[in-house]
Write a protein that holds these residues in place. Structure first.
Motif, PDB file in Angstrom:
ATOM      1  N   ALA A 577       0.817  -1.212   0.000  1.00 20.10           N
ATOM      2  CA  ALA A 577       0.000   0.000   0.000  1.00 20.10           C
ATOM      3  C   ALA A 577       0.852   1.264   0.000  1.00 20.10           C
ATOM      4  CB  ALA A 577      -0.928  -0.010   1.211  1.00 20.10           C
ATOM      5  N   THR A 578       1.971   1.260   0.769  1.00 17.63           N
ATOM      6  CA  THR A 578       2.698   2.509   0.949  1.00 17.63           C
ATOM      7  C   THR A 578       3.239   3.046  -0.370  1.00 17.63           C
ATOM      8  OG1 THR A 578       3.362   1.589   3.051  1.00 17.63           O
ATOM      9  CG2 THR A 578       4.415   3.634   2.385  1.00 17.63           C
ATOM     10  N   ARG A 579       3.788   2.145  -1.190  1.00 18.25           N
ATOM     11  CA  ARG A 579       4.334   2.604  -2.464  1.00 18.25           C
ATOM     12  C   ARG A 579       3.345   2.415  -3.603  1.00 18.25           C
ATOM     13  NH1 ARG A 579      10.457   3.571  -3.436  1.00 18.25           N
ATOM     14  NH2 ARG A 579      11.077   3.944  -1.310  1.00 18.25           N
ATOM     15  N   GLY A 580       2.191   1.781  -3.302  1.00 15.42           N
ATOM     16  CA  GLY A 580       1.226   1.539  -4.364  1.00 15.42           C
ATOM     17  C   GLY A 580       1.775   0.635  -5.452  1.00 15.42           C
ATOM     18  N   MET A 581       2.641  -0.321  -5.065  1.00 17.33           N
ATOM     19  CA  MET A 581       3.244  -1.202  -6.057  1.00 17.33           C
ATOM     20  C   MET A 581       2.887  -2.642  -5.738  1.00 17.33           C
ATOM     21  SD  MET A 581       7.042   0.310  -6.425  1.00 17.33           S
ATOM     22  CE  MET A 581       7.639  -0.932  -7.561  1.00 17.33           C
ATOM     23  N   SER A 582       3.002  -3.507  -6.737  1.00 14.49           N
ATOM     24  CA  SER A 582       2.794  -4.920  -6.448  1.00 14.49           C
ATOM     25  C   SER A 582       3.948  -5.736  -7.009  1.00 14.49           C
ATOM     26  CB  SER A 582       1.468  -5.386  -7.035  1.00 14.49           C
ATOM     27  OG  SER A 582       1.487  -5.227  -8.416  1.00 14.49           O
ATOM     28  N   THR A 583       4.209  -6.866  -6.389  1.00 15.31           N
ATOM     29  CA  THR A 583       5.283  -7.735  -6.860  1.00 15.31           C
ATOM     30  C   THR A 583       4.738  -9.136  -7.077  1.00 15.31           C
ATOM     31  OG1 THR A 583       5.923  -8.436  -4.654  1.00 15.31           O
ATOM     32  CG2 THR A 583       7.021  -6.495  -5.520  1.00 15.31           C
ATOM     33  N   THR A 584       5.438  -9.895  -7.896  1.00 14.53           N
ATOM     34  CA  THR A 584       5.058 -11.267  -8.165  1.00 14.53           C
ATOM     35  C   THR A 584       6.027 -12.183  -7.450  1.00 14.53           C
ATOM     36  OG1 THR A 584       4.525 -10.512 -10.347  1.00 14.53           O
ATOM     37  CG2 THR A 584       4.545 -12.856 -10.013  1.00 14.53           C
ATOM     38  N   GLU A 585       5.502 -13.071  -6.626  1.00 15.95           N
ATOM     39  CA  GLU A 585       6.372 -14.053  -5.985  1.00 15.95           C
ATOM     40  C   GLU A 585       6.203 -15.361  -6.744  1.00 15.95           C
ATOM     41  OE1 GLU A 585       8.373 -13.334  -3.197  1.00 15.95           O
ATOM     42  OE2 GLU A 585       7.776 -11.312  -3.785  1.00 15.95           O
ATOM     43  N   ALA A 586       7.185 -15.688  -7.555  1.00 15.28           N
ATOM     44  CA  ALA A 586       7.069 -16.906  -8.346  1.00 15.28           C
ATOM     45  C   ALA A 586       7.235 -18.115  -7.440  1.00 15.28           C
ATOM     46  CB  ALA A 586       8.128 -16.918  -9.426  1.00 15.28           C
ATOM     47  N   ALA A 587       6.608 -19.222  -7.822  1.00 21.03           N
ATOM     48  CA  ALA A 587       6.803 -20.466  -7.084  1.00 21.03           C
ATOM     49  C   ALA A 587       7.694 -21.369  -7.913  1.00 21.03           C
ATOM     50  CB  ALA A 587       5.463 -21.145  -6.837  1.00 21.03           C
ATOM     51  N   LEU A 588       8.686 -21.949  -7.273  1.00 23.98           N
ATOM     52  CA  LEU A 588       9.633 -22.810  -7.972  1.00 23.98           C
ATOM     53  C   LEU A 588       9.559 -24.208  -7.385  1.00 23.98           C
ATOM     54  CD1 LEU A 588      12.698 -20.425  -7.873  1.00 23.98           C
ATOM     55  CD2 LEU A 588      11.143 -20.777  -9.756  1.00 23.98           C
ATOM     56  N   LEU A 589       9.538 -25.201  -8.251  1.00 22.13           N
ATOM     57  CA  LEU A 589       9.590 -26.577  -7.776  1.00 22.13           C
ATOM     58  C   LEU A 589      10.802 -27.226  -8.419  1.00 22.13           C
ATOM     59  CD1 LEU A 589       8.295 -28.931  -6.246  1.00 22.13           C
ATOM     60  CD2 LEU A 589       7.113 -29.520  -8.353  1.00 22.13           C
ATOM     61  N   THR A 590      11.759 -27.625  -7.583  1.00 23.05           N
ATOM     62  CA  THR A 590      12.991 -28.193  -8.107  1.00 23.05           C
ATOM     63  C   THR A 590      12.864 -29.708  -8.201  1.00 23.05           C
ATOM     64  OG1 THR A 590      14.160 -26.425  -6.999  1.00 23.05           O
ATOM     65  CG2 THR A 590      15.475 -28.268  -7.774  1.00 23.05           C
ATOM     66  N   ARG A 591      13.149 -30.244  -9.386  1.00 24.36           N
ATOM     67  CA  ARG A 591      13.177 -31.693  -9.585  1.00 24.36           C
ATOM     68  C   ARG A 591      14.523 -32.009 -10.188  1.00 24.36           C
ATOM     69  NH1 ARG A 591       9.476 -35.137  -8.009  1.00 24.36           N
ATOM     70  NH2 ARG A 591       9.143 -36.131 -10.029  1.00 24.36           N
ATOM     71  N   GLY A 592      15.439 -32.509  -9.376  1.00 29.98           N
ATOM     72  CA  GLY A 592      16.801 -32.701  -9.866  1.00 29.98           C
ATOM     73  C   GLY A 592      17.401 -31.330 -10.142  1.00 29.98           C
ATOM     74  N   ALA A 593      17.915 -31.132 -11.368  1.00 29.32           N
ATOM     75  CA  ALA A 593      18.438 -29.824 -11.711  1.00 29.32           C
ATOM     76  C   ALA A 593      17.422 -29.039 -12.533  1.00 29.32           C
ATOM     77  CB  ALA A 593      19.738 -29.968 -12.493  1.00 29.32           C
ATOM     78  N   SER A 594      16.246 -29.636 -12.783  1.00 26.85           N
ATOM     79  CA  SER A 594      15.217 -28.936 -13.559  1.00 26.85           C
ATOM     80  C   SER A 594      14.240 -28.264 -12.620  1.00 26.85           C
ATOM     81  CB  SER A 594      14.465 -29.926 -14.444  1.00 26.85           C
ATOM     82  OG  SER A 594      15.377 -30.688 -15.182  1.00 26.85           O
ATOM     83  N   GLN A 595      13.524 -27.291 -13.159  1.00 24.63           N
ATOM     84  CA  GLN A 595      12.563 -26.595 -12.310  1.00 24.63           C
ATOM     85  C   GLN A 595      11.250 -26.351 -13.033  1.00 24.63           C
ATOM     86  OE1 GLN A 595      14.520 -23.024 -10.820  1.00 24.63           O
ATOM     87  NE2 GLN A 595      14.652 -24.000  -8.831  1.00 24.63           N
ATOM     88  N   LEU A 596      10.161 -26.407 -12.238  1.00 22.99           N
ATOM     89  CA  LEU A 596       8.878 -25.877 -12.691  1.00 22.99           C
ATOM     90  C   LEU A 596       8.763 -24.483 -12.099  1.00 22.99           C
ATOM     91  CD1 LEU A 596       6.298 -28.753 -12.248  1.00 22.99           C
ATOM     92  CD2 LEU A 596       6.786 -27.519 -14.352  1.00 22.99           C
ATOM     93  N   TYR A 597       8.191 -23.560 -12.874  1.00 22.36           N
ATOM     94  CA  TYR A 597       8.213 -22.149 -12.480  1.00 22.36           C
ATOM     95  C   TYR A 597       6.828 -21.585 -12.748  1.00 22.36           C
ATOM     96  CZ  TYR A 597      10.107 -17.325 -12.700  1.00 22.36           C
ATOM     97  OH  TYR A 597      10.395 -15.992 -12.501  1.00 22.36           O
ATOM     98  N   ILE A 598       6.162 -21.064 -11.733  1.00 22.01           N
ATOM     99  CA  ILE A 598       4.842 -20.457 -11.950  1.00 22.01           C
ATOM    100  C   ILE A 598       4.868 -19.023 -11.451  1.00 22.01           C
ATOM    101  CG2 ILE A 598       2.376 -20.605 -11.531  1.00 22.01           C
ATOM    102  CD1 ILE A 598       2.673 -23.431 -10.734  1.00 22.01           C
ATOM    103  N   SER A 599       4.435 -18.090 -12.292  1.00 20.89           N
ATOM    104  CA  SER A 599       4.261 -16.733 -11.782  1.00 20.89           C
ATOM    105  C   SER A 599       2.895 -16.233 -12.195  1.00 20.89           C
ATOM    106  CB  SER A 599       5.384 -15.824 -12.254  1.00 20.89           C
ATOM    107  OG  SER A 599       5.092 -15.291 -13.497  1.00 20.89           O
ATOM    108  N   LEU A 600       2.300 -15.414 -11.332  1.00 21.28           N
ATOM    109  CA  LEU A 600       0.923 -14.965 -11.531  1.00 21.28           C
ATOM    110  C   LEU A 600       0.895 -13.628 -12.245  1.00 21.28           C
ATOM    111  CD1 LEU A 600      -0.725 -15.784  -8.103  1.00 21.28           C
ATOM    112  CD2 LEU A 600      -0.698 -17.137 -10.179  1.00 21.28           C
ATOM    113  N   GLY A 601      -0.101 -13.447 -13.064  1.00 18.52           N
ATOM    114  CA  GLY A 601      -0.340 -12.140 -13.680  1.00 18.52           C
ATOM    115  C   GLY A 601      -1.538 -11.496 -13.021  1.00 18.52           C
ATOM    116  N   ASP A 602      -2.259 -10.668 -13.767  1.00 20.64           N
ATOM    117  CA  ASP A 602      -3.415  -9.977 -13.193  1.00 20.64           C
ATOM    118  C   ASP A 602      -4.642 -10.878 -13.227  1.00 20.64           C
ATOM    119  OD1 ASP A 602      -2.102  -7.606 -12.636  1.00 20.64           O
ATOM    120  OD2 ASP A 602      -2.203  -7.031 -14.760  1.00 20.64           O
ATOM    121  N   ALA A 603      -5.522 -10.625 -12.253  1.00 20.96           N
ATOM    122  CA  ALA A 603      -6.777 -11.349 -12.245  1.00 20.96           C
ATOM    123  C   ALA A 603      -7.725 -10.682 -13.238  1.00 20.96           C
ATOM    124  CB  ALA A 603      -7.381 -11.331 -10.846  1.00 20.96           C
TER     125      ALA A 603
END
Lengths: 660, 368
Positions: A577-603
């Motif tokens: 609220a203070t800066r009126g900004m938003s950030t995306t916290e991506a979720a990472l799932l590590t499988r071995g050395a590979s990763q699944l990566y999810i990040s959210l956009g706008d609703a």
């Protein structure tokens, strides 16, 4: 009182730096030991006062003292403690204070542990350190003072940029600065050598640990920054050829070249003048890097217009130190004694080739970074130089370098045998060919260059292993002798193996990430399932949750593979609220050395939410490579033995391969 | 007092750091030299040879090279003059430390520092609302409180109208909804929510807003705000007669001294319902009656009059602050900045007023 005491400590540090930058030089000129020793105690006292000053600023941030402008502008009383601390260097003024703190730390270390240095060399080195420190203290006090006050303090601060409210800020800038500033030591040694007019193999022995330490931190700092950008910015990219990134890459390239040329100098007393020049260039690029990030010198020429005093001061510092040291080099370098001779095909020759490639690579990055700014100044048009430029220029140079990497350690000092080295690399070459064939068959119809690049990477890794196998006589001698020789092998040799193999590993990660990516971009509603790279991802639901100084929407994804639940992933979107900004916290799932990566956009209005889902094969290798390189550096640093480069006698029968 | 004592201690420590090595007649640690390195390298060759890392021929070649360097370094070392004490220079250095260091430090610090200011850690400060604080800070405080106690209905009730007035309509909508959830439903809150929803739509009575006004009427058929805006909705839909009917019904039921009477009468005139009766209070009506353009013209006139007055007599610090604030509220930052520099010039000769001005400006969120 804390704020004012911190402020006064910084002023005192400036006073001490002024004394340290003059008195020891006079002492060295008139050969007075006491005067030369002043450098030592003042360097330690400087460290004490700058540390006080830094601790004072940290305390002010932690207690949320909004009577200090710096705290008011960059902090918020509700921020978690860790971000209150990291917020200290999340802004221009505080980060400059961190910079000088690290500079003082290195100065203090030289003073405390430099007992093996000749008295006058130490006096000169510390005096040059004090010039740099003095310039930065003045810069901070005059244009970027973190201790300015507000008489009527506001009750709440403006908060830190939300993107920076991440654990990455705790690690990345201090690491990077330890790297940047660490190179100031080799710079000071170089300028001291020029002032004294004397340089020899012993010089390289004294500089080695400092350069190596700086290089390790810079490697880790860059890798950490890249990983941070990867998970925080929500794009899944890990390198953008952004000027700020290039700014850290340039000192790394120059520093790597310096590391190798200093090796030649220490072992063979050759390449002395070139090493001095590299020391100067590396620190110059570090300075440029510091200011690029902190002031936006390059990203926008207009930064100068908004704060002319700061811009002019920065230009002045850059001109004095870079221009001054290069002029000194031009004036004094001819007075330095030339070093030993060597045949073109020899370990020395290979290292010269390495330096050539690294400096050319560094020059292409410098061109790509500075050209848009020069163009903007001259024609007032904006252009941007992006990835294609660097792939076309930096890429080929680096490929050539990587091809040459395995050959270097296998050549003998002074005069080498290229044919012999090639024979010994046969195993690595065969492994590379097999890798190419396998990847080609597996990804038939995919990117043409990918199998070749993988082959190159395998060649580099196997080449590094071949080198060690050759040295310990693996498969040529009984295993027990090999093991005994492996134990006797200097740690520096193991370090070389890890660092070179790290290069290949990182390359595998880069190639896999850029060619083997799968992605899904689209809107999902609760209950939707997306299949990607053999996984099924189901959006389970969206829940709001309040955080300490933000509110966030969390999405739960259930990850399944072949019907069995693997894990859940919870990416979120935070709004501050203070800066009126938003950030995306991506979720990472590590499988071995590979990763699944999810990040959210706008609703969207109808209850769906935009998502980006990536599957990145072997992406983690990109950062494991540098970590391995840093580990190699650490091994080499821990090796306190002296380095001797035994030359290959002119007409000796082929004997055992000379080692470190 | 403590502060100056601490400063003095720090200065003494700094001076001591310079004087200490000067005072020692036999400096410790005369330093290493290159010969040591080469001797160690020679020893290293023997060790490598013993462990079988290098062959004898190569070890010999390396020994020859290093011995050559060792000899050169030893020669160099002998040619160099032995360290000698230079008392005159030492005295100069001591004076530099004793006088120069404190002088430089004091001059710089007194120019840059603010020794009269103590610490203001947040924990030690009272959180009592202070009239001089900018509204934004107070709002932030309440928001922070509600972030921790999201079910405090009274807090949401207080916050919502302020957010609405600040133009943060989206947040105001959320606040009103929370107020209704936690502090109970009422006609006034529903009507206010509808008005905030209108704000998000730029003054248009949207379907959502209309639904809220209808809920307000359902709770209290006489709710003036609900009725007025339902009339406005009808007007915006082009149903002028419906609008007129709603407003006429309002006026018929309303007490004679209802403060909103002139507003509704004016609206009625606009849709051509009936001729308006004579306005009871012409000045008040004037303000209510105006459309947005006229109202802002009137405000602008007042601001301009204030600016002219201050140009003639610039001593009025409060006046200057009001002017700057007015420009900021009207969104004219450039004018605010030029008024600010005019103000500085006007009170430049009076230190006390200048201080008041600067503090006031900081409260407005402008850095001094």
């Amino acid at each position: 009182m804390i704020a004012e005491a911190g402020h006064y400590a910084l002023v005192l540090a400036l006073g001490l730096a002024l004394i340290q930058s003059t008195v020891p030089l006079l002492g060295a000129r008139w050969r007075d030991a006491a005067l030369m020793n002043v450098a030592r105690s003042t360097a330690l006292a400087q460290l004490l006062f700058v540390a006080m000053s830094f601790i004072a600023l940290v305390t002010l941030h932690v207690t949320s003292d909004f009577s200090v402008v710096n705290v008011y502008e960059n902090s918020h009383s509700l921020k978690p403690l860790i971000y209150k601390i990291t917020g200290v260097w999340g802004n221009h003024e505080g980060s400059m204070l961190l910079w000088v703190s690290i500079l003082a730390l290195f100065g203090g270390l030289v003073a405390a542990f430099g007992n093996n240095l000749p008295l006058s060399l130490r006096a000169h080195v510390l005096a040059v350190q004090a010039w740099v420190a003095g310039a930065f203290y003045l810069f901070i006090l005059m244009t970027s003072n973190p201790f300015l006050r507000i008489a009527n303090p506001p009750i709440e601060g403006r908060d830190l940029n939300p993107i920076l409210q991440d654990i990455g800020l705790a690690v990345h800038p201090p690491m990077l600065y330890l790297g940047y500033v660490g190179f100031s030591i080799s710079f000071s040694f170089a300028v001291a050598a020029l002032l004294e007019g004397r340089i020899d193999a012993a010089w390289a022995r004294w500089v080695r640990p400092w350069t190596l330490m700086a290089w390790i931190f810079l490697t880790l700092g860059i890798a950490m920054g890249s990983y941070w950008a990867y998970y925080e910015l929500g794009w899944g990219g890990w390198w953008f050829w952004d000027p700020v990134e290039n700014a850290s890459l340039m000192p790394w390239l120059a520093g790597t070249a310096l590391l190798h040329s200093a090796l030649v100098m220490e072992k063979r007393n050759a390449l002395k003048v070139w090493t001095i020049l590299l020391s100067i260039l590396t620190f110059s690029l570090s300075l440029l890097g510091t200011f690029l990030v902190r002031s936006g010198v390059l990203t926008s020429v207009h930064a100068f217009a908004t704060d002319p005093a700061r811009g002019v001061f920065i230009l002045l510092i850059l001109c004095v130190f870079i221009g001054g040291s290069l002029s000194l080099f031009a004036w004094r370098a001819s007075a330095l004694k030339q070093g030993g001779l060597f045949a073109p095909i020899s370990r020395e020759g290979a290292l010269v080739l390495n330096n050539l490639f690294l400096t050319v690579a560094c020059a292409t990055v410098l061109t790509g970074t500075l050209y848009p700014m020069a163009y903007e100044v001259l024609s007032s048009d904006k252009i941007s130089v992006g990835a294609p430029f660097f792939q076309l220029t930096f890429g080929p140079v680096f490929v050539a370098l990587l091809l040459a990497v395995p050959f270097g350690p296998l050549l003998a000092w002074k005069r080498g045998d290229l044919l012999g080295a090639t024979q010994r690399l046969l195993a690595a070459g065969i492994a590379a060919l097999i890798a190419i064939a396998l990847v080609w068959a597996w990804t038939y119809g995919g990117a043409t260059l990918a199998p070749l690049a993988i082959g190159l990477a395998v060649f580099v890794v196997m080449g590094a292993l071949c080198d060690v196998a050759e040295r310990i006589g693996l498969f040529r001698m009984p295993l027990s002798i090999s093991l005994r020789r492996a134990r006797g092998l200097p740690r520096a040799a193991w370090g070389t193996m890890f660092a070179h193999a790290g290069l290949g590993i990182a390359l595998i990660g880069i190639v896999c990430e850029t060619t083997g990516n799968t992605e899904y971009i689209g809107a999902m509603r609760p209950g939707d399932v997306v299949p990607i790279a053999g996984y099924q991802l189901k959006l389970d639901g969206l829940t709001p949750r309040p955080g300490p100084n933000f509110s966030e929407t969390i999405a739960q994804f259930i990850v399944k593979r072949d019907g069995a639940t693997v894990s859940t992933m919870t990416p979120s979107k935070r709004s501050f609220a203070t800066r009126g900004m938003s950030t995306t916290e991506a979720a990472l799932l590590t499988r071995g050395a590979s990763q699944l990566y999810i990040s959210l956009g706008d609703a969207t209005a109808d209850g769906a939410i935009a998502v980006r889902i990536y599957h990145k094969p072997l992406v983690l290798l990109i950062w494991w490579g540098p970590v391995l390189m840093a580990f190699g550096g650490l091994l080499s640093l821990s090796d306190r033995r002296l380095r001797v480069g035994a030359p290959k006698p002119a007409k000796a029968p082929r004997a055992l391969q000379p080692a470190e | 007092m403590t502060l100056w004592f601490v400063f003095a201690l720090m200065t003494v420590a700094a001076v001591f750091a310079v004087l200490w090595p000067l005072s020692r007649s036999r400096p410790s640690g005369t330093g290493g030299s290159e010969t040591v390195v080469y001797k160690d390298q020679l020893a290293e060759i023997d060790r490598d040879l013993a462990s079988g890392i290098i062959a004898a021929a190569e070890a010999d070649a390396a020994r020859v090279e290093i011995s050559r360097r060792l000899l050169a370094a030893a020669d160099e070392g002998q040619r160099e003059a032995a360290p000698q004490a230079n008392l005159k220079l030492r005295r100069v250095a001591a004076i530099l430390a004793l006088i120069g260091l404190p002088l430089v430090a004091a001059t710089l610090y007194l120019r840059l520092g603010a020794p009269q200011l103590g610490d203001f850690p947040l924990a030690g400060r009272s959180l009592v609302a202070d009239a001089s604080q900018p509204l934004v800070n107070l709002v932030a405080q309440v928001e922070a409180h509600l972030e921790k106690n999201p079910t405090d209905g009274r807090g949401w009730t207080v916050l919502a109208p302020v957010l609405s007035r600040l133009g943060r309509y989206d947040d105001a909508v959320r606040a009103y909804r929370n107020a209704i959830n936690y502090a109970g439903d009422s006609a006034e809150r529903r009507a206010d929510l509808g008005e905030a929803l209108m704000g998000t739509a730029g003054g248009v009575v949207t379907a959502d807003a209309k639904a809220e006004f209808e809920r307000a009427i359902a709770l209290n058929a006489d709710d003036p705000k609900g009725n007025y805006f339902l009339g406005l909705a009808a007007e915006q839909d082009g149903r002028k007669t419906d609008a007129a009917a709603i407003w006429q019904a309002m006026l018929a039921k309303a007490p004679a001294d209802a403060p909103w009477r002139p507003l509704v009468q004016a609206a009625l005139v606009r849709v051509g319902g009936v001729a308006a009766p004579a306005l009871p209070d012409s000045a008040m009506a004037a303000a209510k009656d105006m459309n947005d353009t006229d109202r802002s013209a009137m405000i602008r006139g007042m601001v301009d009059r204030l600016a002219t007055r201050l140009k003639q007599n610039g001593d009025d610090v409060e006046g200057w602050l009001r002017l700057v604030r007015a420009y900021l509220v009207m969104g004219e930052r450039d004018k605010a900045m030029s008024a600010l520099s005019d103000a500085r010039q006007a009170v430049a000769n009076d230190a006390e007023r200048l201080r008041q001005l600067n503090e006031g400006l900081k409260n407005l969120g402008l850095d001094g």
